[in-house]
Design a protein around this motif. Sequence first.
Motif, PDB file in Angstrom:
ATOM      1  N   LEU A  31       6.394   7.194   9.150  1.00 25.85           N
ATOM      2  CA  LEU A  31       5.433   6.190   9.588  1.00 25.85           C
ATOM      3  C   LEU A  31       6.216   4.947   9.998  1.00 25.85           C
ATOM      4  O   LEU A  31       7.058   4.457   9.238  1.00 25.85           O
ATOM      5  N   LEU A  32       5.938   4.439  11.183  1.00 27.51           N
ATOM      6  CA  LEU A  32       6.605   3.240  11.676  1.00 27.51           C
ATOM      7  C   LEU A  32       5.535   2.265  12.151  1.00 27.51           C
ATOM      8  O   LEU A  32       4.750   2.574  13.050  1.00 27.51           O
ATOM      9  N   PHE A  33       5.495   1.103  11.501  1.00 27.07           N
ATOM     10  CA  PHE A  33       4.532   0.058  11.831  1.00 27.07           C
ATOM     11  C   PHE A  33       5.306  -1.104  12.446  1.00 27.07           C
ATOM     12  O   PHE A  33       6.172  -1.697  11.785  1.00 27.07           O
ATOM     13  N   VAL A  34       5.002  -1.428  13.712  1.00 29.94           N
ATOM     14  CA  VAL A  34       5.835  -2.367  14.457  1.00 29.94           C
ATOM     15  C   VAL A  34       5.050  -3.614  14.858  1.00 29.94           C
ATOM     16  O   VAL A  34       3.825  -3.588  15.026  1.00 29.94           O
ATOM     17  N   ALA A  35       5.787  -4.686  15.045  1.00 27.41           N
ATOM     18  CA  ALA A  35       5.239  -5.963  15.486  1.00 27.41           C
ATOM     19  C   ALA A  35       5.243  -6.056  17.009  1.00 27.41           C
ATOM     20  O   ALA A  35       5.795  -5.202  17.701  1.00 27.41           O
ATOM     21  N   ASP A  36       4.569  -7.093  17.526  1.00 24.52           N
ATOM     22  CA  ASP A  36       4.792  -7.595  18.894  1.00 24.52           C
ATOM     23  C   ASP A  36       4.392  -6.645  20.011  1.00 24.52           C
ATOM     24  O   ASP A  36       4.817  -6.842  21.145  1.00 24.52           O
ATOM     25  N   GLU A  37       3.549  -5.653  19.758  1.00 23.95           N
ATOM     26  CA  GLU A  37       3.190  -4.736  20.844  1.00 23.95           C
ATOM     27  C   GLU A  37       2.343  -5.444  21.898  1.00 23.95           C
ATOM     28  O   GLU A  37       2.477  -5.153  23.097  1.00 23.95           O
ATOM     29  N   HIS A  87       0.827  -1.204   0.000  1.00 26.27           N
ATOM     30  CA  HIS A  87       0.000   0.000   0.000  1.00 26.27           C
ATOM     31  C   HIS A  87       0.863   1.255   0.000  1.00 26.27           C
ATOM     32  O   HIS A  87       0.583   2.218  -0.731  1.00 26.27           O
ATOM     33  N   LEU A  88       1.923   1.265   0.795  1.00 26.11           N
ATOM     34  CA  LEU A  88       2.819   2.421   0.841  1.00 26.11           C
ATOM     35  C   LEU A  88       3.460   2.673  -0.521  1.00 26.11           C
ATOM     36  O   LEU A  88       3.565   3.823  -0.977  1.00 26.11           O
ATOM     37  N   ARG A  89       3.877   1.600  -1.178  1.00 27.82           N
ATOM     38  CA  ARG A  89       4.495   1.762  -2.500  1.00 27.82           C
ATOM     39  C   ARG A  89       3.469   2.237  -3.519  1.00 27.82           C
ATOM     40  O   ARG A  89       3.787   3.059  -4.388  1.00 27.82           O
ATOM     41  N   ALA A  90       2.227   1.765  -3.402  1.00 33.20           N
ATOM     42  CA  ALA A  90       1.178   2.214  -4.317  1.00 33.20           C
ATOM     43  C   ALA A  90       0.867   3.699  -4.128  1.00 33.20           C
ATOM     44  O   ALA A  90       0.490   4.391  -5.091  1.00 33.20           O
ATOM     45  N   LEU A  91       1.026   4.195  -2.897  1.00 35.52           N
ATOM     46  CA  LEU A  91       0.829   5.623  -2.649  1.00 35.52           C
ATOM     47  C   LEU A  91       1.926   6.472  -3.287  1.00 35.52           C
ATOM     48  O   LEU A  91       1.742   7.669  -3.485  1.00 35.52           O
ATOM     49  N   GLY A  92       3.054   5.849  -3.559  1.00 32.95           N
ATOM     50  CA  GLY A  92       4.162   6.569  -4.164  1.00 32.95           C
ATOM     51  C   GLY A  92       5.338   6.786  -3.244  1.00 32.95           C
ATOM     52  O   GLY A  92       6.279   7.502  -3.607  1.00 32.95           O
ATOM     53  N   LEU A  93       5.344   6.179  -2.062  1.00 28.51           N
ATOM     54  CA  LEU A  93       6.477   6.325  -1.158  1.00 28.51           C
ATOM     55  C   LEU A  93       7.643   5.485  -1.655  1.00 28.51           C
ATOM     56  O   LEU A  93       7.476   4.320  -2.032  1.00 28.51           O
ATOM     57  N   ALA A  94       8.818   6.077  -1.644  1.00 34.66           N
ATOM     58  CA  ALA A  94      10.024   5.377  -2.098  1.00 34.66           C
ATOM     59  C   ALA A  94      10.954   5.033  -0.945  1.00 34.66           C
ATOM     60  O   ALA A  94      11.696   4.054  -1.011  1.00 34.66           O
ATOM     61  N   ASP A  95      10.924   5.841   0.114  1.00 30.48           N
ATOM     62  CA  ASP A  95      11.831   5.636   1.245  1.00 30.48           C
ATOM     63  C   ASP A  95      11.165   4.694   2.244  1.00 30.48           C
ATOM     64  O   ASP A  95      10.507   5.114   3.194  1.00 30.48           O
ATOM     65  N   ILE A  96      11.309   3.392   1.999  1.00 30.53           N
ATOM     66  CA  ILE A  96      10.700   2.361   2.842  1.00 30.53           C
ATOM     67  C   ILE A  96      11.781   1.371   3.256  1.00 30.53           C
ATOM     68  O   ILE A  96      12.533   0.879   2.413  1.00 30.53           O
ATOM     69  N   LEU A  97      11.844   1.085   4.554  1.00 33.38           N
ATOM     70  CA  LEU A  97      12.819   0.128   5.073  1.00 33.38           C
ATOM     71  C   LEU A  97      12.109  -0.954   5.866  1.00 33.38           C
ATOM     72  O   LEU A  97      11.107  -0.676   6.548  1.00 33.38           O
ATOM     73  N   ARG A  98      12.623  -2.168   5.787  1.00 37.97           N
ATOM     74  CA  ARG A  98      12.179  -3.240   6.668  1.00 37.97           C
ATOM     75  C   ARG A  98      13.243  -3.437   7.740  1.00 37.97           C
ATOM     76  O   ARG A  98      14.420  -3.629   7.433  1.00 37.97           O
ATOM     77  N   LEU A  99      12.815  -3.373   8.980  1.00 36.22           N
ATOM     78  CA  LEU A  99      13.718  -3.512  10.125  1.00 36.22           C
ATOM     79  C   LEU A  99      13.270  -4.728  10.938  1.00 36.22           C
ATOM     80  O   LEU A  99      12.953  -4.641  12.125  1.00 36.22           O
ATOM     81  N   ARG A 158       9.927 -11.208  12.396  1.00 32.89           N
ATOM     82  CA  ARG A 158       8.806 -10.369  12.822  1.00 32.89           C
ATOM     83  C   ARG A 158       8.995  -9.003  12.155  1.00 32.89           C
ATOM     84  O   ARG A 158      10.027  -8.351  12.328  1.00 32.89           O
ATOM     85  N   PRO A 159       8.000  -8.534  11.403  1.00 29.38           N
ATOM     86  CA  PRO A 159       8.203  -7.372  10.530  1.00 29.38           C
ATOM     87  C   PRO A 159       8.025  -6.032  11.227  1.00 29.38           C
ATOM     88  O   PRO A 159       7.115  -5.836  12.040  1.00 29.38           O
ATOM     89  N   ASN A 160       8.904  -5.101  10.884  1.00 26.90           N
ATOM     90  CA  ASN A 160       8.781  -3.699  11.278  1.00 26.90           C
ATOM     91  C   ASN A 160       9.054  -2.862  10.031  1.00 26.90           C
ATOM     92  O   ASN A 160      10.068  -3.061   9.358  1.00 26.90           O
ATOM     93  N   ILE A 161       8.123  -1.959   9.711  1.00 25.26           N
ATOM     94  CA  ILE A 161       8.210  -1.176   8.477  1.00 25.26           C
ATOM     95  C   ILE A 161       8.389   0.295   8.819  1.00 25.26           C
ATOM     96  O   ILE A 161       7.613   0.871   9.592  1.00 25.26           O
ATOM     97  N   LEU A 162       9.381   0.906   8.220  1.00 24.00           N
ATOM     98  CA  LEU A 162       9.653   2.336   8.387  1.00 24.00           C
ATOM     99  C   LEU A 162       9.523   3.014   7.027  1.00 24.00           C
ATOM    100  O   LEU A 162      10.070   2.531   6.038  1.00 24.00           O
ATOM    101  N   ALA A 163       8.770   4.113   6.986  1.00 28.32           N
ATOM    102  CA  ALA A 163       8.601   4.852   5.731  1.00 28.32           C
ATOM    103  C   ALA A 163       8.641   6.349   6.024  1.00 28.32           C
ATOM    104  O   ALA A 163       8.167   6.801   7.078  1.00 28.32           O
ATOM    105  N   ARG A 164       9.217   7.119   5.079  1.00 29.66           N
ATOM    106  CA  ARG A 164       9.316   8.575   5.241  1.00 29.66           C
ATOM    107  C   ARG A 164       8.809   9.289   4.001  1.00 29.66           C
ATOM    108  O   ARG A 164       9.015   8.832   2.869  1.00 29.66           O
TER     109      ARG A 164
END
Length: 407
Positions: A154-160, A48-60, A72-78
């Motif tokens: 935007l930071l979407f985190v696992a395991d909360e 979804h983030l890529r479809a919006l046009g965000l390019a700065d996306i990291l998986r941590l 366990r996925p953590n997604i960071l986007a700017r």
Amino acid sequence: MPHALLERIDTLGPEVVALQRALVAIPALGPDNDGQGETAKAEFLERHLRALGLADILRLDAPDARVPGGLRPNILARIPGRDTSRTLWIISHIDIVPPGNPDLWHSDPYELKVDGDFLVGRGVEDNHGGIVPSLVLAKALLDAGATAPMNLGLLFVADEETGSAYGLGHVVAEHAEQFGPDDLFLVPDFGVADSSLMEVAEKSMLWLKVEVFGRQCHASTPEQGLNSLVAAADFILRTRRLHQEFPAVDPLFSPAHSTFSPTRKDANVPNVNTIPGHDVLYVDCRVLPQYAVADVLDAFGRIASEIEAEHGVRVACSPMQAEQAAPATPVDSEIVRRLSAAIEAVYGVTPAPAGIGGGTVAAILRRAGRDAVVWSTCEHFAHQPNERSRISTQLGDAKVMARVLFA
């Protein structure tokens, strides 16, 4: 504040529904909740983030051999702003809790139900109520062609839901370089229905398991045994004195005092005519920050010794979870000032900083020296059957986030 941005947010009610429908349909249960992890939901969010046009996306991602794929996925986007050295971080969590008893749900918990302004389904508030407004803001920002004064992160985190060791705890410990010294942190994961509560502090938390070892015997000859249930009941009653041992009051919190609540009691013998020889109970403690969790544990130890001496049993106290409270976020910090003005502008209420007894990922940030505020507009149906949230307040929360970003 670009009015075109706020006007665009107003048109995105259908986007709220579409996002919630997609997210609700993807269970994201951690292995401690007998699930397969959050990967499927994270992959949807990344697409979804890529479809919006965000390019700065990291998986941590954090390694975890208990889930398929071992991560366990953590997604960071700017989204870049004019000052790329600063970022407003909006941090939401991907995982949910199990639906619980299906008979208590009026609809399928994994199929979104739309009832006027209300959305019903597992996760619609906790924490899609944070994820969705941040995505709405990102879409409106890009659609309006607006450049914010600072980056939107935007930071979407696992395991909360089960401790955050594989979520924000991993990100802060292993990827602290992603955060600048002047960044701002908003965690949309707690609030009240009128939008007025800004959480800036949390109590210490102690979950205590108490095992009582007696001697089982026939109930007709109780003198031949040591009744663990009677000793356990005495232990529970004696916990009430902890309110006198730790009497401080802090009006920042509600309730303003420490709490020591016996909660769960495991089953002992299956039949009526047996004196039990083993009982297990649990106590949930939410302790004002000025008290050390170690001192509370010592107090329980003294109660255990008294029970052993009086009843002839053995008592073992073991913490299941013990967290000393993080430093509070100052009520005059920049993020509190920005958020307060934004809430008042959007919702017309005067917000108040407050402390809570529950735990959020903001504590991880505060321990790392970051000023973080927990805020969203909540119906308080998290973890309940028929969990619900509102379309209108998710749009309103997106506007608050926008005003914080452009303040």
